[in-house]
Every structure is written in C-alpha cells, then in structure tokens.
Design an enzyme around this catalytic site. Sequence first.
Site, mmCIF file in Angstrom:
data_model
loop_
_atom_site.group_PDB
_atom_site.id
_atom_site.type_symbol
_atom_site.label_atom_id
_atom_site.label_comp_id
_atom_site.label_asym_id
_atom_site.label_seq_id
_atom_site.Cartn_x
_atom_site.Cartn_y
_atom_site.Cartn_z
ATOM 1 N N GLY A 100 10.270 -7.115 44.373
ATOM 2 C CA GLY A 100 10.598 -8.415 43.788
ATOM 3 C C GLY A 100 11.128 -9.377 44.833
ATOM 4 O O GLY A 100 10.732 -10.548 44.884
ATOM 5 N N GLY A 101 12.019 -8.895 45.676
ATOM 6 C CA GLY A 101 12.630 -9.761 46.687
ATOM 7 C C GLY A 101 11.612 -10.266 47.692
ATOM 8 O O GLY A 101 11.580 -11.462 48.003
ATOM 9 N N LYS B 235 17.701 -17.272 36.321
ATOM 10 C CA LYS B 235 16.736 -16.483 35.558
ATOM 11 C C LYS B 235 17.448 -15.216 35.129
ATOM 12 O O LYS B 235 17.860 -14.408 35.952
ATOM 13 C CB LYS B 235 15.502 -16.134 36.382
ATOM 14 C CG LYS B 235 14.412 -15.475 35.513
ATOM 15 C CD LYS B 235 13.335 -14.776 36.285
ATOM 16 C CE LYS B 235 13.628 -13.316 36.551
ATOM 17 N NZ LYS B 235 13.881 -12.459 35.365
ATOM 18 N N GLY C 298 17.865 -7.369 43.601
ATOM 19 C CA GLY C 298 16.887 -6.584 42.858
ATOM 20 C C GLY C 298 16.079 -5.710 43.786
ATOM 21 O O GLY C 298 16.565 -5.291 44.836
ATOM 22 N N SER C 299 14.824 -5.490 43.420
ATOM 23 C CA SER C 299 13.998 -4.531 44.158
ATOM 24 C C SER C 299 13.405 -5.157 45.414
ATOM 25 O O SER C 299 13.325 -6.380 45.550
ATOM 26 C CB SER C 299 12.857 -4.034 43.278
ATOM 27 O OG SER C 299 11.927 -5.087 43.059
ATOM 28 N N ARG C 300 12.957 -4.292 46.309
ATOM 29 C CA ARG C 300 12.299 -4.748 47.535
ATOM 30 C C ARG C 300 11.009 -5.491 47.194
ATOM 31 O O ARG C 300 10.708 -6.524 47.797
ATOM 32 C CB ARG C 300 12.008 -3.526 48.412
ATOM 33 C CG ARG C 300 11.412 -3.846 49.755
ATOM 34 C CD ARG C 300 11.467 -2.604 50.639
ATOM 35 N NE ARG C 300 10.858 -2.809 51.927
ATOM 36 C CZ ARG C 300 10.953 -1.930 52.934
ATOM 37 N NH1 ARG C 300 11.644 -0.820 52.762
ATOM 38 N NH2 ARG C 300 10.377 -2.156 54.095
ATOM 39 N N GLU D 78 18.928 -9.597 48.167
ATOM 40 C CA GLU D 78 19.579 -8.317 48.443
ATOM 41 C C GLU D 78 18.703 -7.285 47.762
ATOM 42 O O GLU D 78 18.541 -7.316 46.545
ATOM 43 C CB GLU D 78 21.002 -8.367 47.886
ATOM 44 C CG GLU D 78 21.894 -7.275 48.411
ATOM 45 C CD GLU D 78 22.158 -6.255 47.352
ATOM 46 O OE1 GLU D 78 21.352 -5.296 47.270
ATOM 47 O OE2 GLU D 78 23.143 -6.416 46.609
ATOM 48 N N GLU E 187 14.037 3.761 48.927
ATOM 49 C CA GLU E 187 15.144 3.838 47.977
ATOM 50 C C GLU E 187 14.660 4.424 46.643
ATOM 51 O O GLU E 187 13.644 3.987 46.108
ATOM 52 C CB GLU E 187 15.724 2.435 47.741
ATOM 53 C CG GLU E 187 16.944 2.444 46.822
ATOM 54 C CD GLU E 187 17.468 1.042 46.503
ATOM 55 O OE1 GLU E 187 18.655 0.918 46.198
ATOM 56 O OE2 GLU E 187 16.687 0.067 46.575
ATOM 57 N N CYS F 158 23.742 -0.652 44.452
ATOM 58 C CA CYS F 158 23.036 -1.016 45.693
ATOM 59 C C CYS F 158 23.552 -0.178 46.850
ATOM 60 O O CYS F 158 22.856 0.010 47.840
ATOM 61 C CB CYS F 158 23.277 -2.475 46.050
ATOM 62 S SG CYS F 158 23.210 -3.604 44.667
#
Lengths: 530, 530
Positions: A251-252, A190, A247-249, A271, A397, A308
């Site tokens: 999204g993850g 994606k 990506g982001s927390r 990650e 973050e 990151c």
Amino acid sequence: MTATIPGTLTGEMLIAGTPVRGTGKEVRAFDPTAGQTLEPAYRHGDSTHVETACAAAAEAFGAYRATTSEQRAQFLESIAANIEAIKDDLIARTVAESGLPQARITGEVGRTTGQLRLFASVLREGSWNGARIDPALPDRTPLPRPDLRQRFIPLGPVAVFSASNFPLAFSVAGGDTASALAAGCPVVVKAHDAHPGTSELVARAITEAVASAGLPAGTFSLLFGTGQELGIALVTDPRIKAVGFTGSRTGGTALVAAAAARPEPIPVYAEMSSINPVFLLDGALNSRGAELGKAFVGSLTMGSGQFCTNPGLVIAVDGPGLTSFVAAAAEALGKAPATPMLTPSIARSYNSGVESLSEAAELIGRGEAAGSETCGQAALFTTDAASFLASDALQAEVFGSSSLIVRCADADEVRAVADGIEGQLTVTVHADDSDLDAAAKLLPVLELKAGRILFGGWPTGVEVCHAMVHGGPFPATSDSRTTSVGSRAIERYLRPVCYQDVPKSLLPSAIADGNPDDLWRRIDGQLSQD
Amino acid sequence: MTATIPGTLTGEMLIAGTPVRGTGKEVRAFDPTAGQTLEPAYRHGDSTHVETACAAAAEAFGAYRATTSEQRAQFLESIAANIEAIKDDLIARTVAESGLPQARITGEVGRTTGQLRLFASVLREGSWNGARIDPALPDRTPLPRPDLRQRFIPLGPVAVFSASNFPLAFSVAGGDTASALAAGCPVVVKAHDAHPGTSELVARAITEAVASAGLPAGTFSLLFGTGQELGIALVTDPRIKAVGFTGSRTGGTALVAAAAARPEPIPVYAEMSSINPVFLLDGALNSRGAELGKAFVGSLTMGSGQFCTNPGLVIAVDGPGLTSFVAAAAEALGKAPATPMLTPSIARSYNSGVESLSEAAELIGRGEAAGSETCGQAALFTTDAASFLASDALQAEVFGSSSLIVRCADADEVRAVADGIEGQLTVTVHADDSDLDAAAKLLPVLELKAGRILFGGWPTGVEVCHAMVHGGPFPATSDSRTTSVGSRAIERYLRPVCYQDVPKSLLPSAIADGNPDDLWRRIDGQLSQD
C-alpha cells in the site's frame, strides 16, 4: 454496551463538517472476538467526495494557517477533550471493532489525547517556526547584506491514511493528523475499513472542535474508501501537498509511486514494513538466555503481534545460551493463547505468511491452537545465517506473532546478518557488560539500518516524546529523514521561507523585531531568546 | 595566461584520489569569448567508473562519518585554502571556460571558499547534531520511561551534479558538496562538460585535502559523463543515498524519476526552473517607474541572464507608471551589449526560447545585436494577464536575458496571476508606503509560491547565510522542504536516530551525559546548553 452505540453512529462520512453518505461498496465493522458484523453500514465514497473534501481543505488552508500557535494549541486540546468526553462509548466500540483488549484501547485513548497535547506544547514552545534572522549589514563591502529572515510555513492540505493496528493513535486523530494540524495544514483522512465506527466517533470529536474554534469547516474531513481507488484519487489531487500513511509495504509503495508521478510530486511519509531484529550478544545470552526467551515471547505475542515494532527476527551466535533462549521461548509460546486478529483478512494474511515461513525455515514452536479463523496462532522458526542472507522471503514482514531465529556461527556472521538486513524501525541489542566491545563494533552497522536502537527491553512500546524516532531507512519508511511519532513529526509538514528586506509591518510575528512571540531564534547563526 | 594552464591539466577524472582517463566521448572546453576550444581533451567515464567511485565512497563512509565535527571543519577549511592557493590559475581557466567576467569569477571563488567556511562554522556550532535527550523516568506509572536520546547521522554517499552557470559555487566544491561533506557523506561529483578544466583543478584541491587530512580516498571522486548515461547510473547505484542537482527542469525531473524508481528510493534535491516574478505595486511604479525599469535591466542582463534567480517575469497594473517602467527598460535594454553565454548549446536554447516567446507575446525591446552565435541578445516581451494565465509556454523558463511583462487591469488580476504561477525560487515586490495594504494582501499568496520573498532590490544575488532559502515549490525545486544555499543545506543529508537505554560508554558524544561537545541540546523538549 455495544448495543447502544450503533444508535449514536450514522454510518456517514464527515466532509468539511457535513455528514455525507457514500455511494459505493457497503462495509460493516467486524467484531473478531464475537465473530459477528457490527451495525451500522458504511458506504465507500468516490471521486466526487475526494473533490469536495480537497476543495474545502484548499479553501480552509488560508484561514487555518493564519491562526496563531496558541489558537491551534487550544484547538488540539479541544479535540483531546472531545475524545475524552466520549471515552466510554469510544472504547467499547473500538474494542468491538478491533478485538484488542479493553486495557490496551484505554491506554490508546490516553496516548492519542497525549499526542494531541504534546503538539499543543510544541506549538506553544515555538521552535517549530524555525525562526532565523541575519540582520542587514548596510556598510559591508563590496556589497551590503540585506535583512534576511526565515520561518517555516505549512505545506498545504495533507492526506492521512489510517492504520489498522492502532484504531486511535495512528488513525483519524492519530499522530499524522495531530502533527499536520499542528503545522497548520488542513487534513483529509481516509478511514480504515476495519474500524469505521471508531473513525466516525473520532471524526465527530474533531469536527466539533473545528466548529467550536470557529475554524473553516474544510480544516478536517473524513472519507471512507479503498486505498486503490479513493486513496489514489486523494493522493493525486493537486490540492493535496503531503501524505501520511501507516500500513503495508504494498500500500505504501503504491502511494509513493502515485505521488511521484504527479505533475507536481509531493512528499509521502509512509511507515510500512519492519521486522525489528533483536541481537542477543553472547554474555547476555549465556547469563540469562531463558529469561530473555520468556520476555521475548511477551513482546512477540502482545496485541496478537500486530505492532509495527513486533520483534520478527532474532540473531545470535549458536551455543548453550541460545539453546536456553529457544527452549524458554518455545515453552512460553506453547502457553500463549491464540488471540483475535484485527480483521479476518489480516488473520488470513498471517496464516499464509506463517505457511511461507514453514517452507523456508524450521518450525520450532507454536502458540495454542486458534479456536476461530479470526485468531492468530503464534509461531517461531529458526534458520542459519547463510539461508537467511540468501532468502528475500525470510526477510519479509509477517504481520502477527511470528518470529524467526537466525543461528550464527560467530560474531562475524552476526555482523554479516546485520549488514544484510533491510531498513528497520528498530533494532534491539541485549548485551551484558562483557558484551560492550562486541556491541561497540555492531552499533555503527545498526545505526545505518534503523531509526531506533534499543539496548535491553523490547521494541514494542513506542514512547511519545521529543527524542523518539519512529522511522528508518526503506522499507521501514519511504522517508528516513523524519519520524511519525514524537514532536519532530511536525517538521514533515513544513517548509522554510526567507523574507528579504520585507517591511517591518508585514513581517510575521515569529520573525518580527522585538521577538513578540518570545521564541528561541537563530540570530546570525546563534541561538537567542532576545 | 590561459596558455600556461593546459600544461597543468591532465584531462583525467579523479576517482578516490586516483587520476583515471575516461573511455567515452572526448570533450573539450570552449571559450565563448574567444570562440575557440580549449585543451586538454577530457573523455567521458562509463559505468565501470561509477562502480569504482561508488564502491570507494561506500567503503569510505564508515571512517568518514566517524570523524569529529572539528575534523570535518578543518577538512572543509583545508579545501578552501587549497582553492585559494591556485586562485590565479583557477580564475583564468574558469573565465576562459565560462565566458563570465573576471570580477564575477573572482567573487565566485570567494563565495565558494566562504561556503566551505560557513559549513565549518556550522559543524563547530553543533546544532546540526539535533541532539535531544528525554531522560529515563523509572518511577513513572503505569510504565517507566526509558532513557531516550536522538541525534542526526549522515545518509551515506551523495551524488552531486555540477551546474553550468556557477562553475565554482554550484559545482565541484560548491554548496551541495560542502553541505554533504559537512554532514559526513562522501561525495561523487558529476562534472559539467562546460568547465572541465575548472572541475579538474577544484577536484585536485579537494583530493589534496582528503589526503592531507588522512581521510579515506573514497571520500571524494570526480567523474565526467552525460546526465542521461553516467548520471543515471550514478543516481541508481544502490550505494548512493541522496542526490544534489542544479540544472534544467528536464534533467532534474529525469533524476527524480530515476531515484523514485530505485528498489530503495532516495531523496533528490534538484534545483531546476524558476522565472522569479517581480510584482510592481502602483505606488512604487508611479513614483519611480523609470528608475525601476533601468534597475530591472541591470538585474536581467547580469551574467548574460544566466542566473537561477533571473527576473523573467514582471507583473503590474497597466497605467502611466508601467509605461514609464517599460520605456526606461526598453531604452536601457537597447544599450545592453550582447555578452557571451556559457556554451554554444545554451546560446542556441536561449535563441529558440526567445523565438517561442516572440510567437506568444509582443516584443517590446531587444539588447544590442549579438556579434557572435555564442552571445545572447537580451529581449523583453509583454502580454496581458488573460493570455499569460492561458499559456504554459509563457511560464516556461528561458535561460538568459529574456523577460516578460504581464499587464494587468487591476489588483484582482495581479492577484490572479500570482495565484496562477508555478513554484518559484524567488518573488520580488516593489512597494512604496502607500502600497503596504495591497502588499499585505499579496504576501500570503506569494508565500505559497516561493522560497524567498524580496521587497525592493532584485532577485539576482543570493546571500550565503543562515536565513537564506534557495529553494521553493515545484518546479523551482523537487523538494521544497529545504534549501541548497545557506547553513540549513546540511539538513538535506541527515536523518535522526533514537538511542534507547544505550549504555553510557557507547553513546555518541553529541548525546552523552555531561554534554562533552558543549552543544545546545533539547532536554525534555527544552533547549539547554547544560
């Protein structure tokens, strides 16, 4: 130069070798430096495109995993060569889409092709097979032992989610794709909406390599779409067997939850979030506080802080050394130009993160003012240890050039902060010889908090090699047992299979008699190349 | 003999070395052979006991993980020796609690101590450290490479759930405990209510080893309680960092869901449900169908069919060979005595599973009638491929001596059944030389379905060695990337950490200069013992 590239871009997805125009929302890349949108238009795909890509990946899996290590190594090298062949156009388009400097993107091309070649070398070295043989013991009593052999096989089709901040090295042909393809897994990527042109160019390089190697077309597909819709459809497709994400927390964790809720749960390597604490020990701080402060700002503002491993937290005992550090950092920060952020939305998130920090901590320095809404103005805050430990907000973050200095009363308070932080990708320690006792006490705490521990230097800059760990306890990643950078990343997409008394003629070459692949294998538990 | 043992049992949990009486439901073991309950009474623990055990485990973790490999190896050996020292009493109690034959339990003591000693040897061999070194390249351009080193460290305290069917080898000091202790993780065991006396005796053997090695008491605790209450409390305790489980699909998926829903999700290694398909290829079936049928019943009825690897499914092309197989199996089954099952509740579940199968498939053989409600009467069913593929019920595990023969029209239908089955611990193929082409076509399908593929023989009997995989795709386990039996099981409880430019004096010995631990290490990607 950018003017010539749209002509080469079609704005289409590439599904199992076939260009396909999406049916959903229209998106265009945005050049944050020039402040303008870029042609062509891309359109998001929908669940029918996920279906086509996953069906093709599942169809391709059998033939793709049956390739030899050497065939896959050559395939990865061919992707690298195809990327190099379009290097100039690619760099121009990526610079325009990301706002990142040309030198950085040039370096990232090298890193991306280097990763592909690293995995080619991993395939040729062969330990990835995990070959083990426990020979039969027909005369053992009370029961004979059968012939038992073990090797790793690939999990199946893998979904890869591109990152915003590394349009090449953590994107379409980035580390997740390279390691999954190396393992023998077809890949469905994606793309990230921030760099669709880059994604199309790289996807074409992969697609050409698939075709010229005579591999099944479904070995690789590129889709465009949102994480919430197309992304979830991809992760919940029963043919997808593992997921790589950077990506982001938010999204993850959404992908992790979706994968865990499947009838057949699958591993997700997300990650996500790390503020990469930097511990300044007394000796180092007192002997070179100002020097460290200046160097810190260099790491903090690099790439508009969009790494990151950006150092978002500094911990030290208060005193003259820290005062020098802060003064030098604030001075260097004052001269740091506001630089373009990857997307307008990332710039907005950054500004709102800085605003939240302003309410919870004391502002002690800012970079040059931003000339445009798409640029990020660096920011430095300070707080005390008790306030830090009491606040979740101060541990969140803020993606960009923002950092927080935690002033501690003494070494015990430094240890308490170390104990209190969440999981991280990295922790950094600056220590002089006089700090070694203190560092020795801190190290066991830090080991439990991060995937990588640095002494000296700064966390930005992640070497692609065998000993690297780009991972760490939650929320740095969703699975601390592995790494997304370096040769160990291939292990994420493999599982062991044991072959008991399987006829010699049917045994895979990795575990065949006579060691035809010339591998290091574990025979009765002992490493051997016989 | 059993009469003397209750006197040595206290009915207490052992929390960090301290005997603690539970506060909840009273449970007693049940001797299914004699049909009587056994003293003493045990009482379930509650959340306060979970709290105490987890706090002690977290407290112990730092000192326990700081032990050397050699210290942990000696500790595991000392547990094995302590178990051997109480062998006679232990065997008597376990036989009484499980209804399993004395020879089987005697063998299981040897397997349990053998597992502990295997992990001692794994610790001494040292590859578990995963040591890698990429030396600094100070002169590299454009940027120097730092010194990068990697090793594995333990995840933290581990919760282990005892199994019903292996009161020793998959219970208190079983494979999960042995591998977690080897990795450097303190262990909190939830005992199985079916064998509390065995659990207490073994827990005492571990507790004595903890004390005599001078390890922190929290290195090991034993709790009693239900999976739904105490089990969930244990898995969701923030100090627990991984879970090992052997049991039902319902129990395993509940723990997986609870672990995934934690603020910090953790890995769960749940070994759950497998019907262990056996493929009988034409040549083998035609040359020795009757012989195979008789041997099959031996595997099916062993231990009252209460093995994770019990052969619950047989697939073959219909014809004279299969007819001979079925006739011989039905005849052997008719002479198979009904034997005690582990618990009355397992016997009830077995009977209800057999009843469900009776509704969905044709009954073609039964064992001798059960003289008591606690014994299991073997059962054999048959169906055709289309019915099998259309029915979830026919794929469900029936824990006990029940199996289903799927009659296929041809090799394509055999392949379709192979494609249609869920993930398994094992698949078995019986093939003659004339079947090798057919087997070669089947093998790639089977690799995707199971952790272990056997040619010849029967799946019951799991060798504890280096090449074993006791694992497999969901629902056989919740995590196919590993194994719960064999030396690779230690990897489940480890994660890699990278040390960048860490001062020599602070480096762990596994990755120190000069290789003081004499390990195989990967230097610049190449294995070396230098």
